[in-house]
Write a protein that holds these residues in place. Sequence first.
Motif, mmCIF file in Angstrom:
data_model
loop_
_atom_site.group_PDB
_atom_site.id
_atom_site.type_symbol
_atom_site.label_atom_id
_atom_site.label_comp_id
_atom_site.label_asym_id
_atom_site.label_seq_id
_atom_site.Cartn_x
_atom_site.Cartn_y
_atom_site.Cartn_z
ATOM 1 N N ILE A 98 0.846 -1.212 0.000
ATOM 2 C CA ILE A 98 0.000 0.000 0.000
ATOM 3 C C ILE A 98 0.877 1.256 0.000
ATOM 4 O O ILE A 98 0.671 2.183 -0.777
ATOM 5 C CB ILE A 98 -0.905 0.052 1.260
ATOM 6 C CG1 ILE A 98 -1.872 -1.131 1.287
ATOM 7 C CG2 ILE A 98 -1.710 1.356 1.309
ATOM 8 C CD1 ILE A 98 -2.632 -1.256 2.604
ATOM 9 N N VAL A 156 1.947 6.790 4.745
ATOM 10 C CA VAL A 156 1.123 7.289 3.635
ATOM 11 C C VAL A 156 1.484 8.749 3.336
ATOM 12 O O VAL A 156 1.637 9.149 2.169
ATOM 13 C CB VAL A 156 -0.381 7.152 3.980
ATOM 14 C CG1 VAL A 156 -1.224 7.975 3.040
ATOM 15 C CG2 VAL A 156 -0.813 5.691 3.912
ATOM 16 N N ASN A 160 -4.216 22.160 -2.401
ATOM 17 C CA ASN A 160 -3.507 20.907 -2.647
ATOM 18 C C ASN A 160 -3.196 20.173 -1.342
ATOM 19 O O ASN A 160 -3.225 18.946 -1.284
ATOM 20 C CB ASN A 160 -2.206 21.174 -3.404
ATOM 21 C CG ASN A 160 -2.483 21.380 -4.885
ATOM 22 O OD1 ASN A 160 -3.465 20.858 -5.413
ATOM 23 N ND2 ASN A 160 -1.658 22.168 -5.537
ATOM 24 N N THR A 161 -2.889 20.963 -0.293
ATOM 25 C CA THR A 161 -2.634 20.345 1.015
ATOM 26 C C THR A 161 -3.887 19.610 1.480
ATOM 27 O O THR A 161 -3.823 18.472 1.948
ATOM 28 C CB THR A 161 -2.257 21.426 2.063
ATOM 29 O OG1 THR A 161 -1.144 22.156 1.566
ATOM 30 C CG2 THR A 161 -1.901 20.806 3.403
ATOM 31 N N PHE A 162 -5.018 20.279 1.321
ATOM 32 C CA PHE A 162 -6.294 19.687 1.712
ATOM 33 C C PHE A 162 -6.531 18.388 0.932
ATOM 34 O O PHE A 162 -6.935 17.360 1.489
ATOM 35 C CB PHE A 162 -7.415 20.706 1.444
ATOM 36 C CG PHE A 162 -8.745 20.282 1.977
ATOM 37 C CD1 PHE A 162 -8.997 20.282 3.344
ATOM 38 C CD2 PHE A 162 -9.750 19.879 1.116
ATOM 39 C CE1 PHE A 162 -10.224 19.872 3.836
ATOM 40 C CE2 PHE A 162 -10.982 19.468 1.602
ATOM 41 C CZ PHE A 162 -11.219 19.472 2.976
ATOM 42 N N ILE A 204 -4.243 16.452 -0.416
ATOM 43 C CA ILE A 204 -3.309 15.408 0.043
ATOM 44 C C ILE A 204 -3.799 14.804 1.367
ATOM 45 O O ILE A 204 -3.744 13.591 1.576
ATOM 46 C CB ILE A 204 -1.884 15.993 0.217
ATOM 47 C CG1 ILE A 204 -1.292 16.341 -1.149
ATOM 48 C CG2 ILE A 204 -0.965 15.015 0.937
ATOM 49 C CD1 ILE A 204 -0.019 17.155 -1.075
ATOM 50 N N MET A 205 -4.296 15.670 2.251
ATOM 51 C CA MET A 205 -4.758 15.185 3.553
ATOM 52 C C MET A 205 -5.970 14.266 3.396
ATOM 53 O O MET A 205 -6.073 13.250 4.072
ATOM 54 C CB MET A 205 -5.116 16.362 4.475
ATOM 55 C CG MET A 205 -3.924 17.140 4.963
ATOM 56 S SD MET A 205 -2.719 16.095 5.784
ATOM 57 C CE MET A 205 -1.366 16.212 4.653
ATOM 58 N N LYS A 232 -6.634 12.436 0.793
ATOM 59 C CA LYS A 232 -6.111 11.179 0.242
ATOM 60 C C LYS A 232 -5.459 10.352 1.340
ATOM 61 O O LYS A 232 -5.615 9.129 1.393
ATOM 62 C CB LYS A 232 -5.072 11.483 -0.856
ATOM 63 C CG LYS A 232 -5.650 11.740 -2.215
ATOM 64 C CD LYS A 232 -4.511 11.834 -3.210
ATOM 65 C CE LYS A 232 -4.954 12.499 -4.486
ATOM 66 N NZ LYS A 232 -3.832 12.922 -5.315
ATOM 67 N N SER A 233 -4.705 11.036 2.216
ATOM 68 C CA SER A 233 -4.008 10.325 3.303
ATOM 69 C C SER A 233 -5.013 9.651 4.221
ATOM 70 O O SER A 233 -4.843 8.487 4.601
ATOM 71 C CB SER A 233 -3.164 11.287 4.142
ATOM 72 O OG SER A 233 -2.309 12.002 3.339
ATOM 73 N N LEU A 234 -6.041 10.422 4.583
ATOM 74 C CA LEU A 234 -7.058 9.885 5.493
ATOM 75 C C LEU A 234 -7.744 8.674 4.844
ATOM 76 O O LEU A 234 -7.922 7.623 5.483
ATOM 77 C CB LEU A 234 -8.079 10.985 5.806
ATOM 78 C CG LEU A 234 -9.007 10.756 6.992
ATOM 79 C CD1 LEU A 234 -8.228 10.537 8.268
ATOM 80 C CD2 LEU A 234 -9.944 11.951 7.179
ATOM 81 N N LEU A 268 -6.532 6.717 2.463
ATOM 82 C CA LEU A 268 -5.598 5.584 2.355
ATOM 83 C C LEU A 268 -5.366 4.911 3.703
ATOM 84 O O LEU A 268 -5.212 3.692 3.784
ATOM 85 C CB LEU A 268 -4.254 6.063 1.773
ATOM 86 C CG LEU A 268 -4.183 6.139 0.254
ATOM 87 C CD1 LEU A 268 -2.871 6.772 -0.195
ATOM 88 C CD2 LEU A 268 -4.303 4.747 -0.357
ATOM 89 N N THR A 269 -5.347 5.740 4.776
ATOM 90 C CA THR A 269 -5.168 5.160 6.115
ATOM 91 C C THR A 269 -6.359 4.257 6.439
ATOM 92 O O THR A 269 -6.186 3.136 6.933
ATOM 93 C CB THR A 269 -5.032 6.279 7.172
ATOM 94 O OG1 THR A 269 -3.946 7.130 6.788
ATOM 95 C CG2 THR A 269 -4.747 5.707 8.556
ATOM 96 N N PHE A 270 -7.569 4.735 6.130
ATOM 97 C CA PHE A 270 -8.756 3.906 6.383
ATOM 98 C C PHE A 270 -8.751 2.661 5.487
ATOM 99 O O PHE A 270 -9.075 1.566 5.942
ATOM 100 C CB PHE A 270 -10.046 4.718 6.159
ATOM 101 C CG PHE A 270 -10.570 5.316 7.427
ATOM 102 C CD1 PHE A 270 -11.318 4.564 8.327
ATOM 103 C CD2 PHE A 270 -10.290 6.630 7.755
ATOM 104 C CE1 PHE A 270 -11.782 5.100 9.514
ATOM 105 C CE2 PHE A 270 -10.753 7.193 8.948
ATOM 106 C CZ PHE A 270 -11.498 6.425 9.826
ATOM 107 N N GLY A 282 -6.155 1.121 4.361
ATOM 108 C CA GLY A 282 -5.170 0.207 4.960
ATOM 109 C C GLY A 282 -5.773 -0.548 6.126
ATOM 110 O O GLY A 282 -5.591 -1.764 6.264
ATOM 111 N N MET A 283 -6.530 0.166 6.958
ATOM 112 C CA MET A 283 -7.137 -0.472 8.125
ATOM 113 C C MET A 283 -8.206 -1.479 7.711
ATOM 114 O O MET A 283 -8.357 -2.522 8.342
ATOM 115 C CB MET A 283 -7.738 0.590 9.056
ATOM 116 C CG MET A 283 -6.681 1.428 9.766
ATOM 117 S SD MET A 283 -5.467 0.434 10.631
ATOM 118 C CE MET A 283 -4.947 1.569 11.896
ATOM 119 N N ILE A 284 -8.955 -1.163 6.641
ATOM 120 C CA ILE A 284 -9.967 -2.121 6.151
ATOM 121 C C ILE A 284 -9.272 -3.412 5.701
ATOM 122 O O ILE A 284 -9.703 -4.521 6.008
ATOM 123 C CB ILE A 284 -10.795 -1.491 5.000
ATOM 124 C CG1 ILE A 284 -11.673 -0.364 5.544
ATOM 125 C CG2 ILE A 284 -11.650 -2.545 4.296
ATOM 126 C CD1 ILE A 284 -12.316 0.509 4.481
#
Lengths: 370, 49
Positions: free
Chosen positions: A214, A360, B7-9, B11-12, B14-16, B18-20, B22-24
């Motif tokens: 990932i 990430v 763009n920061t928003f 990226i954030m 996307k990060s959130l 992707l983190t979820f 990953g957890m799924i």
Amino acid sequence: MEVLFASIKNFSLGNAVMFIIGGTLIYLAIKKDYEPMLLLPIGFGAILANIPFSSAIGEQGFLTILYKAGIETELFPILIFIAIGAMIDFGPLLQQPFMLFFGAAAQFGIFFTTILARALGFSLKEAVSIGIIGAADGPTSIYVANLFAGNLLGPITVAAYSYMSLVPLIQPPVIRALTTPEERKIGMDLNLCKVSKTTKILFPIIVTIVAGIIAPLSVALIGSLMFGNLIRECGVLDKLSKAAQNELSNLVTLLLGITIGSTMVAENFLTIKTLMILGMGLVAFIFDTAGGVLFAKLLNLFLPTKINPMIGAAGISAFPMSARVIQKMAQQENPGNFILMQAVGANVAGQVGSILAGGVLIYLVSSMAF
Amino acid sequence: MEDTLLNTFNIMLKSLALTFLGMIIFYCLIKVLVRLFPDKKSTNNPLNF
């Protein structure tokens, strides 16, 4: 004699202020027991670095050598992760994998604080480094900050470790503000199945592979954590597991602390940015807690069996302090309420979540071409 | 890509996400592992973890 006068002549108000800051960190470590293993070496390192013409820093200084060997290369945080992995029992998480989602929701502070820092004028890389204080995980903060904003490493590390030690003060008011006494009284299912040894052994191996696929840049972080955990769970490396939990952890923590302290030179540290970082670190912890609690409340709208929303707050990575805080609060509302197992599960999930979020972010920000 | 707040928003977010994600994936992984390798001497003792 000339050297003595040169030292006195070069002693600035900034140096004096840094002595006071270093002394305060040592005081907090000894008297208040706030993360003493980190704050005491950091405080002393700050004093060493602010003595004019200090031989501890500079080209040949031992702290500079340690910095280049252990921080610039990211070696110290990685070694700490091996030690943490050897200390963590993923059992409570494997028994209740649902807790993983709280480990993700309670990373919300990272994202909110990064946007806040960016809005306050920090560059994206600096903002991410500040936001990662919300990982509530010292080594992850150091790893990311060193990668993206080495100049802010000192204040970010001090903020991360200080607020981790202040979790018992930060979390309860936020949780109380967002939950009702009735919600805090909700009990949780105690009937959990046991997890086999095979599962505990396979978990760190498979997680490393999956996380690596990932977010490849998270492999160093999550791989070292899971390697430490594999040593613990395999059952044939007890000596190595104990060495990682004790000797490795203690030695690297000692060197990490004093090396970080040496980056706190007056001219770099005494800036308005430091104050802003300390303020935003607190914001990160508050929004982590709020993110976890609100996510649990959101789930309660749909779940037939309600979850105690305080469990969500345990999804921050400050392990095991946050889980203890949640259990204590639950028993304050209802002395017979035992939710420690769920809180520990969420807390361990927070450890995984913070590393995953860090990996990430490293991946996404590194791939941006600014 | 420009270094802007928008763009920061982005990226954030996307990060959130992707983190979820990953957890799924980890959640499914644990479910599969626990099902494939059950504990044969399961006791259901809530205090034994």
